[in-house]
Design an enzyme around this catalytic site. Structure first.
Site, mmCIF file in Angstrom:
data_model
loop_
_atom_site.group_PDB
_atom_site.id
_atom_site.type_symbol
_atom_site.label_atom_id
_atom_site.label_comp_id
_atom_site.label_asym_id
_atom_site.label_seq_id
_atom_site.Cartn_x
_atom_site.Cartn_y
_atom_site.Cartn_z
ATOM 1 N N GLU A 205 9.538 11.804 4.238
ATOM 2 C CA GLU A 205 8.957 12.875 5.060
ATOM 3 C C GLU A 205 10.062 13.778 5.601
ATOM 4 O O GLU A 205 9.893 14.977 5.738
ATOM 5 C CB GLU A 205 8.124 12.282 6.210
ATOM 6 C CG GLU A 205 7.433 13.356 7.048
ATOM 7 C CD GLU A 205 6.452 12.816 8.087
ATOM 8 O OE1 GLU A 205 5.914 11.704 7.908
ATOM 9 O OE2 GLU A 205 6.231 13.518 9.095
ATOM 10 N N ARG A 283 2.715 8.523 18.747
ATOM 11 C CA ARG A 283 1.627 7.812 18.081
ATOM 12 C C ARG A 283 1.515 6.375 18.607
ATOM 13 O O ARG A 283 0.417 5.859 18.780
ATOM 14 C CB ARG A 283 1.819 7.832 16.560
ATOM 15 C CG ARG A 283 0.718 7.143 15.797
ATOM 16 C CD ARG A 283 0.785 7.427 14.297
ATOM 17 N NE ARG A 283 0.378 8.784 13.985
ATOM 18 C CZ ARG A 283 -0.892 9.192 13.882
ATOM 19 N NH1 ARG A 283 -1.885 8.334 14.049
ATOM 20 N NH2 ARG A 283 -1.167 10.451 13.614
ATOM 21 N N GLU A 664 -2.740 5.156 5.763
ATOM 22 C CA GLU A 664 -1.996 4.307 6.697
ATOM 23 C C GLU A 664 -2.829 3.254 7.436
ATOM 24 O O GLU A 664 -2.332 2.172 7.733
ATOM 25 C CB GLU A 664 -1.300 5.202 7.736
ATOM 26 C CG GLU A 664 -0.257 6.125 7.159
ATOM 27 C CD GLU A 664 0.159 7.187 8.168
ATOM 28 O OE1 GLU A 664 -0.653 8.093 8.447
ATOM 29 O OE2 GLU A 664 1.276 7.092 8.672
HETATM 30 N N1 MTE Z 1 0.324 5.241 -1.566
HETATM 31 C C1 MTE Z 1 1.230 5.215 -2.578
HETATM 32 N N2 MTE Z 1 0.863 4.701 -3.757
HETATM 33 N N3 MTE Z 1 2.495 5.685 -2.406
HETATM 34 C C2 MTE Z 1 2.921 6.198 -1.200
HETATM 35 O O1 MTE Z 1 4.073 6.625 -1.073
HETATM 36 N N4 MTE Z 1 2.310 6.721 1.141
HETATM 37 C C3 MTE Z 1 1.441 6.363 2.252
HETATM 38 C C4 MTE Z 1 -0.025 6.464 1.858
HETATM 39 N N5 MTE Z 1 -0.253 5.796 0.613
HETATM 40 C C5 MTE Z 1 1.984 6.231 -0.110
HETATM 41 C C6 MTE Z 1 0.666 5.760 -0.358
HETATM 42 C C7 MTE Z 1 1.641 7.171 3.451
HETATM 43 S S1 MTE Z 1 2.923 6.799 4.472
HETATM 44 C C8 MTE Z 1 0.789 8.189 3.790
HETATM 45 S S2 MTE Z 1 0.980 9.052 5.214
HETATM 46 C C9 MTE Z 1 -0.323 8.580 2.922
HETATM 47 O O2 MTE Z 1 -0.358 7.834 1.722
HETATM 48 C C10 MTE Z 1 -0.193 10.065 2.611
HETATM 49 O O3 MTE Z 1 -1.121 10.508 1.710
HETATM 50 P P1 MTE Z 1 -2.594 10.964 2.146
HETATM 51 O O4 MTE Z 1 -2.448 11.831 3.349
HETATM 52 O O5 MTE Z 1 -3.063 11.652 0.929
HETATM 53 O O6 MTE Z 1 -3.322 9.705 2.465
HETATM 54 N N1 GUN Z 2 2.805 10.334 10.009
HETATM 55 C C1 GUN Z 2 1.802 9.680 10.633
HETATM 56 N N2 GUN Z 2 1.496 10.277 11.763
HETATM 57 C C2 GUN Z 2 2.305 11.330 11.886
HETATM 58 C C3 GUN Z 2 2.452 12.298 12.865
HETATM 59 O O1 GUN Z 2 1.745 12.323 13.863
HETATM 60 N N3 GUN Z 2 3.425 13.216 12.647
HETATM 61 C C4 GUN Z 2 4.205 13.204 11.552
HETATM 62 N N4 GUN Z 2 5.132 14.126 11.409
HETATM 63 N N5 GUN Z 2 4.071 12.294 10.596
HETATM 64 C C5 GUN Z 2 3.134 11.368 10.773
HETATM 65 MO MO1 MOS Z 3 3.150 8.632 6.155
HETATM 66 S S1 MOS Z 3 4.350 7.520 7.396
HETATM 67 O O1 MOS Z 3 2.611 9.630 7.487
HETATM 68 O O2 MOS Z 3 4.325 9.574 5.374
#
Ligand code: MTE
Ligand code: GUN
Ligand code: MOS
Length: 726
Positions: A205, A283, A664
């Site tokens: 991120e 959070r 998540e």
């Molecule tokens: N799933 C896979 N296969 N690979 C990933 O890197 N990242 C996770 C989740 N699922 C991830 C994953 C995280 S940290 C987040 S925030 C969400 O996917 C982001 O994607 P979304 O907003 O489309 O759910």
């Molecule tokens: N990933 C999950 N929650 C958050 C959020 O509130 N801010 C950001 N930057 N990333 C997140």
């Molecule tokens: Mo997920 S920790 O919000 O990239």
């Protein structure tokens, strides 16, 4: 991606000290190495050498005078190949004068080393009268994201001050913005492109950005493409992990054992720079209630600045950490008052229409319903009784079971990030090029977006294609994070479809096929491109005032896990796990089940086997799979059932097709394995003359489990499972 013509490789020169003054840097031996082109450090940054991922610009791209952790980047060696660059980078000689350093949360507290922004949520009166008050502390460790593809960047200097960046990032927009600032160029000269990631999990991120900046600086000076892909040990040592937490809690109950007040201080280990840590803390503060109604709350969060890698986002982003603290105070209090775990939890569940400590009303609050569905489906009561029987017969192997709920707030806590864009081009042959602001990292986002677009335009899925995510297709996109990407980008895609549909309405009314519609519209000179946009409505929480909406809605669920623990070795087996979740009206149940399984296993690993260990000098010891244990195939629950809440409404859910964020929220449920292990230990301790409550830091590694058994072997070893090491 194949090697570009004339491509160079950049290898990082890293600090070997946790905190030190840089006295001198001698690059002569490195530069004399055949095949080496150049060394670049802080003096070679064309623009700004300082950046920050969120609230503070407190990070240097290249360390100038001081280093703040082992692995901080001091410079880069650019050479013809990876092997040459890495060999030469090791030949750069740096002299330091060491300064005092801190590694753990406890050391930071003692040294008063904090990021200067304390966040808090206060509701009601925490000094309200309580019949009973309990105090405790919860400690939990960090976690390496361990994406299969390590951090990687390729920068192509295209001349005329234009740069193309291919990066393994969840955040193309911020990569573009920070590279522009570092090169001293405007953002319109920089394009960042992302095909897909071999996993991100939050680790990309923000932490890919320094790498992108450094390769851009190298490409700027050499006028050639430059690539860098971190080795696994480098990636683990320098790119940051989940923030470890420590929570001090004081909880008051009334005479009927209802929760009255929670007074809590949360500390996280931010590492050497602030990165996203303050947002992680926000959070966490918003998840310290988990699913329990507590009328009076004071929650204060402080981010410890330490001399380790800068910790960052990891799936859950402070939510799981806070949920763990909540479920440990619930567990320990139930033990201290002698009530069953389940009864104490159930009687304190939020009810529909109640408000959280951040003053958000709970609507479509189905957690109790889904929890009881799971309890029934998993045959919880009968299995608990069977475990009690088993444990009476078995001295050295004990079983345990847990039933753990969760709720997870969907929205970025930073208001401005709750926006998304999309772009649709329809070509004359009827095929559709779809772009949106989100990055595909295995979570199935592109598949869902194609579904939304196909539904929106009423055309087959295979007429739609997504090439890549790119800042020159959708500008100002938020990071693909916070589980909100399909909600937000989905709405932006739908908006673009709506615009196109309006223009094509007259053609559709004639009953033409899609190809005919597009053909006629083209000859009538109708605009066949659209730019969709969405901003999440209703949000606007004001920190300090404790007013305004923090989250758009909540995803919720519960899990039951059963384990068998070998008390002599401290190892365990997961016999069965069941998860029940409310995902609204799922756009793609297969993808969502995969997300639940993956998140659960990651949460299980975090809370059981994955442990980051540091030498006292601040160097990370656990730099690879040899000594950092992510779950393997045999760790998967022997029986693993996933289901969705049944018979529930989603009246208040205003997302695209009423689907809910899934990425998540299930991660915390993986800690049901930890709580089941703890339950097995509770039986063992009863038998071994330790009937009271106990605390068990996370992760529950075999060492910690073995030391918590409470038998004469553990006691006589006199090696207390060391508390407070992080
Ligand atoms: N799933 C896979 N296969 N690979 C990933 O890197 N990242 C996770 C989740 N699922 C991830 C994953 C995280 S940290 C987040 S925030 C969400 O996917 C982001 O994607 P979304 O907003 O489309 O759910
Ligand atoms: N990933 C999950 N929650 C958050 C959020 O509130 N801010 C950001 N930057 N990333 C997140
Ligand atoms: Mo997920 S920790 O919000 O990239």
């Amino acid at each position: 991606m194949p090697t570009l013509h004339n491509e160079l490789y950049g290898a990082m020169v890293l600090s070997s000290r946790a905190h030190a003054k840089i006295v001198s840097i001698d690059t002569s031996a490195a530069l004399a190495h055949p095949g080496v082109k150049a060394y670049y450090g802080h003096k070679d940054v064309p623009g700004n050498n300082v950046w920050g991922a969120a609230m503070f610009d407190d990070e240097e791209i290249f360390a100038s005078e001081e280093v703040h952790c082992v692995g901080q980047i001091i410079g880069v060696i650019v050479a013809d190949s990876q092997v040459i660059a890495q060999e030469a980078a090791r030949k750069v000689k740096i002299e330091y004068i060491d300064l005092p350093h801190v590694v753990t949360i406890d050391e930071a507290i003692a040294a008063d080393s904090f990021i200067p922004l304390t966040k808090s949520i206060v509701k009601g009166d925490v000094d309200a009268k309580c019949a009973k008050v309990f105090e405790g502390q919860t400690r939990l460790g960090g976690q390496e994201q361990f994406y299969l593809e390590t951090q990687v960047v390729l920068v192509n200097n295209k001349g005329e001050s234009e740069f193309e960046i291919y990066a393994s990032t969840q955040n193309a927009n911020e990569t573009q913005a920070v590279v522009a600032s570092v090169l001293g160029l405007s953002a319109n000269k920089i394009a960042c492109k992302v095909k897909r990631l071999g996993g991100g999990f939050g680790g990309k991120e923000s932490r890919t950005i320094p790498l992108a900046c450094i390769m851009s600086i190298a490409s700027y000076h050499t006028k050639r493409p430059v690539r860098c892909m971190l080795d696994r040990n480098e990636d683990m040592a320098i790119s940051g992990q989940r923030n470890p937490f420590m929570g001090k809690w004081k909880v008051g109950l009334d005479e009927n054992n209802k929760l009255v007040a929670l007074d809590t201080e949360l500390y996280l280990n931010a590492g050497w720079s602030s990165d996203l840590s303050v947002a992680v803390m926000e959070r966490a503060l918003g998840h310290i209630d988990n699913v329990y109604y507590i009328p009076n709350v004071r929650a204060v969060g402080r981010c410890c600045r330490t001399n380790i890698h800068s910790n960052t986002a990891f799936r859950g982003f402070g939510g799981p950490q806070a949920n763990v603290i909540a479920e440990t105070y619930m567990t320990e209090i139930a033990e201290r008052i002698g009530m069953s775990q389940e009864q104490f939890r159930e009687m304190n569940f939020y009810k529909e229409g109640q408000t959280t400590h951040f003053n958000q009303e709970l609507k479509d609050w189905h957690l109790p319903k889904g929890y009881f569905q799971l309890k029934e489906k998993s045959n919880f009561d009968a299995r608990k009784a069977a475990i009690e029987e088993f444990n009476k017969q078995s001295k050295w192997r004990k079983r345990g079971i847990s039933l753990i709920p969760t709720k997870y707030g969907i929205s970025f806590t930073a208001l401005h990030l709750n926006q998304a864009g999309a772009m649709i081009h329809i070509y004359h042959d009827g095929s559709v090029l779809l772009s949106h602001g989100g990055v595909e990292m295995g979570q199935g986002l592109h598949t869902k977006m194609i579904q939304v677009c196909a539904e929106g335009l009423q055309i087959p899925l295979d007429m739609i294609h997504i090439v890549e995510t790119s800042t020159d297709k959708v500008a100002n996109a938020s990071p693909t994070a916070a589980s909100a990407s399909s909600d937000m980008n989905g709405m932006a895609v739908k908006d673009a479809c709506d615009q196109i549909n309006e223009r094509l309405e007259a053609y559709r009314a004639k009953g033409l096929s899609w190809k005919e519609i597009v053909h006629h519209a083209y000859f009538d000179r109708v605009n066949l491109s659209a730019n969709g946009f969405y901003k999440v409505p209703d949000l606007g929480y004001k920190w300090g005032e404790n007013k305004g909406q923090l989250f758009f809605y909540f995803t919720m669920g519960a899990a039951v896990s059963e384990v068998e623990v070998d008390l002599l070795t401290g190892s365990h087996t997961v016999i069965r796990s069941d998860v029940n979740m409310d995902l609204g009206r799922s756009i793609n149940p297969s993808i969502d089940i995969g997300q639940i399984e993956g998140a659960f296993i990651q949460g299980m690993g975090w809370s059981t086997t994955e442990e980051s260990l540091y030498f006292p000098n601040g160097r990370l010891f656990t730099q690879g799979p040899g000594n950092y244990k992510i779950p393997g195939f045999q760790c998967i629950p022997q029986e693993f059932n996933i289901s969705f809440f049944e018979d529930v409404t989603h009246e208040s859910v205003k997302t695209v097709y009423k689907s809910k964020g899934v990425g998540e929220p299930p991660l915390f449920l993986g800690t049901s394995v930890y709580f089941a292990i703890r339950n097995a230990l509770w039986y063992a301790r009863q038998e071994n003359g330790h009937p009271g409550s106990f605390s068990l830091s996370l992760p529950a590694t075999p060492e910690r489990i073995r030391m918590a058994v409470g038998d004469s072997i553990a006691e006589s070893s006199k090696l207390e499972a060391k508390q407070g090491e992080r």
